[in-house]
Enzyme design. Structure first.
Site, mmCIF file in Angstrom:
data_model
loop_
_atom_site.group_PDB
_atom_site.id
_atom_site.type_symbol
_atom_site.label_atom_id
_atom_site.label_comp_id
_atom_site.label_asym_id
_atom_site.label_seq_id
_atom_site.Cartn_x
_atom_site.Cartn_y
_atom_site.Cartn_z
ATOM 1 N N THR A 194 1.206 -1.510 -0.202
ATOM 2 C CA THR A 194 -0.314 0.346 0.282
ATOM 3 C C THR A 194 1.031 1.193 -0.346
ATOM 4 O OG1 THR A 194 -0.070 0.269 2.175
ATOM 5 C CG2 THR A 194 -1.440 -0.628 1.140
ATOM 6 N N GLU A 339 -5.145 -3.854 -0.780
ATOM 7 C CA GLU A 339 -6.336 -5.407 0.107
ATOM 8 C C GLU A 339 -7.146 -5.977 -0.845
ATOM 9 O OE1 GLU A 339 -5.323 -2.035 1.538
ATOM 10 O OE2 GLU A 339 -4.338 -1.729 3.032
ATOM 11 N N LYS A 447 -14.520 16.041 11.514
ATOM 12 C CA LYS A 447 -15.795 16.044 12.780
ATOM 13 C C LYS A 447 -15.813 17.122 13.092
ATOM 14 C CE LYS A 447 -13.610 11.491 13.027
ATOM 15 N NZ LYS A 447 -12.696 11.472 12.758
ATOM 16 N N TRP A 452 -20.900 14.901 10.800
ATOM 17 C CA TRP A 452 -19.515 14.562 9.929
ATOM 18 C C TRP A 452 -19.926 15.413 9.150
ATOM 19 C CZ3 TRP A 452 -17.646 8.714 10.169
ATOM 20 C CH2 TRP A 452 -17.939 7.739 11.089
HETATM 21 P P1 ADP Z 1 -3.158 4.107 -0.693
HETATM 22 O O1 ADP Z 1 -3.905 4.542 0.143
HETATM 23 O O2 ADP Z 1 -2.141 2.827 -1.122
HETATM 24 O O3 ADP Z 1 -3.596 4.527 -2.358
HETATM 25 P P2 ADP Z 1 -5.181 1.629 -2.795
HETATM 26 O O4 ADP Z 1 -5.268 2.745 -3.801
HETATM 27 O O5 ADP Z 1 -5.803 0.428 -2.324
HETATM 28 O O6 ADP Z 1 -4.366 2.240 -1.684
HETATM 29 O O7 ADP Z 1 -6.573 3.393 -2.394
HETATM 30 C C1 ADP Z 1 -7.588 3.082 -1.789
HETATM 31 C C2 ADP Z 1 -8.429 3.636 -0.775
HETATM 32 O O8 ADP Z 1 -8.505 4.495 -1.999
HETATM 33 C C3 ADP Z 1 -9.582 3.395 -0.799
HETATM 34 O O9 ADP Z 1 -9.889 3.116 0.983
HETATM 35 C C4 ADP Z 1 -10.819 4.529 -0.958
HETATM 36 O O10 ADP Z 1 -10.560 5.091 0.125
HETATM 37 C C5 ADP Z 1 -10.029 5.144 -2.162
HETATM 38 N N1 ADP Z 1 -10.778 4.886 -3.089
HETATM 39 C C6 ADP Z 1 -10.802 3.884 -4.166
HETATM 40 N N2 ADP Z 1 -11.488 3.603 -4.893
HETATM 41 C C7 ADP Z 1 -11.741 5.237 -5.051
HETATM 42 C C8 ADP Z 1 -13.370 5.804 -5.707
HETATM 43 N N3 ADP Z 1 -13.585 5.490 -7.067
HETATM 44 N N4 ADP Z 1 -14.005 6.778 -4.691
HETATM 45 C C9 ADP Z 1 -13.584 7.175 -3.449
HETATM 46 N N5 ADP Z 1 -12.952 6.691 -3.063
HETATM 47 C C10 ADP Z 1 -11.604 5.727 -3.863
#
Ligand code: ADP
Length: 550
Positions: A194, A339, A447, A452
């Site tokens: 990640t 993940e 917050k 929220w």
């Molecule tokens: P990193 O934080 O390592 O970049 P990822 O690339 O796996 O991790 O990102 C996952 C996160 O990206 C999700 O938990 C979410 O918060 C955000 N995310 C992914 N796709 C979307 C989407 N279509 N809309 C909003 N948030 C998104």
């Protein structure tokens, strides 16, 4: 691994492990002449077929055996989207080793940290990253040799890298006589870290089984709907969650694949889309900004490009409208995470939505979408109690399924599951039809006085203003309300808009207490390695910002 009770009557079907190598075997045998076209970092175009891919991947598998790579060993890549990278996808995993794709946009120190944490044995890299490898090589303690993914002609005359090998020399010197080994489908196939916005990056270790199931699930019509009739150009990098699984799902679908290499600017992408007849693509919102601007500024239309998946961060509704209404490109909004391999949900319409007015349909498409078969999800309150699917109640989003991690690589972070569910760190609503909408990441949510405020909504509204190119909303400390929203805006070149006008633009679109307390105009937003806005950096930068209401 959980063991389950067995029925006294067992099914009588062949037991064939779900291995990554079964995808390339099938693809080469049944779609052998399907093309893979790559823009190389060397500057030219390269074309060959699935059959050629299979042959060279087998040669590379023999190379790996010759280099002493054992089952389970990690082999890393630092590379753009291209055919050699794809050969490694299959050669490394297919031979039983673990493909570790690294993100070259990470800080060199982080790259060395990840290489050491993964105990990478070999590191393959594109020519572009030669300076980066020269800087980190000495710090990558377990790497026995570095392989430059090019030919002899492009090898450096002098280098500080102690053990540097040439990819094409290795391929040329080995035989394609190789049978993919059979082993337990639960064996590890690939490893992605990640991006680690907080703390050190953590690894998601995918299995062969999870990779093959994700490839099936993500290709389904309700999801990405990839077929042999498509020409697919993944803009999403092969180092970002395995290009969302496309190197697997495209191959098992038989589609033509087009790889853009390092040229991800709007003009280069547009030209490649047109030259190769691309029908389907995938990428994060920031890359579409460049392509859309190029098309609009030059009054261009796409001749074949009709569908794209956008995810990784929220697709702004204004971007979706432009793609659909002005450029005739359907948008599949998708949500997932490293993940989760990564696909969780996709936004496509159902038969019963066909008669809805366009605006109503658009509202559905703007949500992050419906769970793909293989993924279950729920929203819960702070005490873990499941919340209603009414499209209004929001809570912590939890997921489960066979392509979602059960723990991080080397058990970093300890037990991550809550009663068998993986907490995503996202806050969301789910409506009665099962469409999920992300309100925010829990660490970004503002917050205010115990309530929220979701920042994605505020950003989407700001980005619908014609003078706004990009927007990010963060919480800033407030003496009375704890936190209040501050809107950070990058204006479109040559466009003007002031604080008051922008705030007026929000009126009637949100609850009164969601109204940003202030607007700050900045030149650029800090972007992370996967093209996401780094809100932690913005919070740091604007920590002492004095709100007019404070
Ligand atoms: P990193 O934080 O390592 O970049 P990822 O690339 O796996 O991790 O990102 C996952 C996160 O990206 C999700 O938990 C979410 O918060 C955000 N995310 C992914 N796709 C979307 C989407 N279509 N809309 C909003 N948030 C998104």
């Amino acid at each position: 691994m959980t063991s389950y009770p067995m029925s006294p009557v067992m099914g009588q079907m062949m037991s064939q492990p779900l291995l990554v190598s079964t995808i390339i075997d099938y693809a080469a045998r049944h779609f052998g002449s399907s093309e893979i076209v790559s823009r190389r970092v060397e500057g030219d175009m390269h074309r060959y077929t699935y059959r050629d891919l299979n042959q060279r991947a087998r040669r590379m598998a023999n190379v790996l055996t010759g280099l002493g790579v054992q089952m389970g060993d990690r082999v890393a890549t630092l590379a753009w989207n291209g055919y050699r990278h794809m050969e490694l996808y299959y050669a490394v995993s297919g031979s039983g080793a673990v493909l570790h794709t690294m993100n070259p946009r990470l800080h060199p120190e982080q790259i060395a940290y990840i290489a050491n944490h993964a105990e990478d044995q070999y590191l393959f890299f594109d020519l572009t990253f030669l300076p980066l490898i020269e800087a980190v090589a000495a710090h990558c303690k377990t790497v026995k040799a570095f392989v430059l993914m090019s030919d002899r002609e492009h090898m450096p005359k002098e280098t500080r890298i102690a053990n540097l090998l040439c990819y094409e020399d290795l391929v040329a010197s080995s035989s394609d006589d190789y049978s993919w080994p059979q082993f337990d489908e639960n064996s590890a196939a690939s490893l992605c870290y990640t991006s680690g916005t907080t703390g050190n990056p953590k690894g998601a270790l995918y299995s062969h089984r999870s990779t093959v199931l994700h490839a099936y699930g993500s290709a389904l019509p309700n999801a990405l709907n990839v077929s042999a009739a498509d020409t697919v150009l993944p803009v999403v990098p092969m180092f970002h969650v395995n290009a969302w699984g496309l190197p697997y799902s495209v191959l098992l679908s038989g589609a033509k694949m087009v790889y853009p290499g390092a040229a991800l600017d709007g003009k280069s992408l547009y030209e490649l889309f047109e030259a190769e007849g691309v029908t389907f693509s995938a990428g994060v919102p920031t890359v579409w900004l460049g392509l859309i601007n190029h098309a609009l500024q030059n009054d261009l239309k796409f001749s074949t490009f009709r569908r794209t998946v956008i995810g990784g961060s929220a697709c702004p509704p204004a971007m979706m409208d432009t793609l659909i209404d002005k450029l005739d490109v359907q948008v599949i909004h998708a949500w997932g995470m490293t993940e989760m391999s990564p696909l969780g949900t996709t936004g496509t319409l159902q038969g019963k939505h066909k008669l809805l007015p366009k605006e109503e349909q658009r509202k559905i498409l703007q949500k992050q979408g419906h769970a793909v078969f293989g993924v279950d999800m729920k929203i819960v309150d702070d005490d873990g109690k499941e919340l209603a699917w009414d499209g209004k109640t929001y809570g912590h989003l939890l997921v489960k399924g066979p392509w979602i991690i059960s723990s991080y690589f080397r058990n970093e972070g300890g037990d991550v599951l809550q009663d068998g569910w993986f907490p995503t760190g996202d806050v969301a609503t789910i409506d009665a039809d099962g469409y999920m909408q992300i309100t925010d990441r829990s660490k970004d949510v503002i917050k205010s006085g115990g309530e929220w405020i979701g920042t994605i909504d505020l950003e989407n509204i700001a980005m619908a203003h014609p003078a706004v190119l990009q927007a990010a909303c963060i919480g800033v400390a407030h003496p009375k309300w704890d936190e209040r929203p501050l809107l950070l805006v990058v204006k479109r070149p040559g466009q003007e808009v002031g604080r008051e006008e922008l705030l007026k633009f929000f009126e009637g679109k949100i609850a009164k207490f969601w109204m940003p307390d202030d607007v700050a105009f900045i030149d650029a937003l800090p972007m992370g390695a996967t093209g996401k806005i780094q809100k932690n950096k913005l919070r740091e930068q604007f920590r002492d910002h004095k709100l007019p209401t404070a």
